[in-house]
Design an enzyme around this catalytic site. Sequence first.
Site, mmCIF file in Angstrom:
data_model
loop_
_atom_site.group_PDB
_atom_site.id
_atom_site.type_symbol
_atom_site.label_atom_id
_atom_site.label_comp_id
_atom_site.label_asym_id
_atom_site.label_seq_id
_atom_site.Cartn_x
_atom_site.Cartn_y
_atom_site.Cartn_z
ATOM 1 N N ASP A 19 -11.078 82.983 40.858
ATOM 2 C CA ASP A 19 -11.010 82.158 42.066
ATOM 3 C C ASP A 19 -12.164 82.487 43.016
ATOM 4 O O ASP A 19 -12.658 83.617 43.050
ATOM 5 C CB ASP A 19 -9.660 82.431 42.756
ATOM 6 C CG ASP A 19 -9.329 81.391 43.807
ATOM 7 O OD1 ASP A 19 -9.964 80.316 43.822
ATOM 8 O OD2 ASP A 19 -8.441 81.666 44.629
ATOM 9 N N HIS A 36 -19.515 77.163 40.707
ATOM 10 C CA HIS A 36 -18.902 77.101 39.369
ATOM 11 C C HIS A 36 -19.919 77.527 38.307
ATOM 12 O O HIS A 36 -19.592 78.235 37.361
ATOM 13 C CB HIS A 36 -18.403 75.685 39.070
ATOM 14 C CG HIS A 36 -17.272 75.254 39.955
ATOM 15 N ND1 HIS A 36 -16.188 76.051 40.215
ATOM 16 C CD2 HIS A 36 -17.059 74.107 40.656
ATOM 17 C CE1 HIS A 36 -15.349 75.413 41.024
ATOM 18 N NE2 HIS A 36 -15.862 74.240 41.314
ATOM 19 N N LEU A 130 -12.701 90.042 19.955
ATOM 20 C CA LEU A 130 -11.977 89.656 21.170
ATOM 21 C C LEU A 130 -11.404 88.235 21.051
ATOM 22 O O LEU A 130 -12.112 87.317 20.644
ATOM 23 C CB LEU A 130 -12.969 89.701 22.344
ATOM 24 C CG LEU A 130 -12.431 89.332 23.724
ATOM 25 C CD1 LEU A 130 -11.503 90.419 24.247
ATOM 26 C CD2 LEU A 130 -13.590 89.125 24.706
#
Length: 245
Positions: A19, A36, A130
């Site tokens: 955030d 972003h 991962l």
Amino acid sequence: MPLKVEPQNLPHHVAIIMDGNGRWAQKKGLLRIQGHQEGVNRLEELIEVVPDYGVKYLTLYAFSKENWNRPKLEVSFLMNLLSTYLDLKLKKFHEHNVIFNFIGNLNDLPSLIQEKMKRNIEETKKNTGLVVTFAISYSSRLELLQACRKIAEKVAQGVLTPGDITEEMISQHLYTANLPDPDLLIRTSGEMRISNFLLWQISYAELYLTDKFWPEFTEEEFAKAIQNYQKRERRFGLTTVNPAS
Ligand code: FPP
């Protein structure tokens, strides 16, 4: 081990609410979409380094179901960013042995993006490193609602009785059926909310909230979160106090 983190007591599954991209950009006099863009850079760096901290699963809140209500231009920028990311990063992360996974109400997404997601899943499914899960058009309440409906249908068909329903069965009907529950949930930008993210799955996760905006969340900040996690005593509702004391 990088950046002064002890090798014991590391989280297996880390979930992150990324955030503060917009506020970071505004603070710097940039456009929100530049926030972003910078957020994607942090994301990319983290995917590369988290396995060094013992993390096997990384789950990222990239776009909530509620985010569709943002201004059209911002939504289309985020969709383009995602679309480009799915094209450009596949090769690199495939080479890093990453397995890509997506959760959310994925039918909401443009069909081209859905196809790219399928391609990412297909091409990385045999990797062993991962597991990176992107939550996109995600709502935890909707996930639970859909799980309830699926289980209710089985009850209606007589396959199950209400008494057969277990916690494990509910977990198995969520988008995250193949993932362990998160050990650590990180939220950046100083907000103290869960925002409809993995409500069932984080029941016993440790929470780490930082004032840093997502574009400021470097490896060093991640290492601080891990160090903080290592100091926690996870009791899962039990006690370590001697009952006689
Ligand atoms: C929250 O910042 C962030 C988002 C809504 C999007 C998060 C997405 C990324 C970091 C990258 C997306 C990933 C891909 C692969 C495209 P905010 O806009 O809510 O910031 P604010 O709270 O300061 O307004």
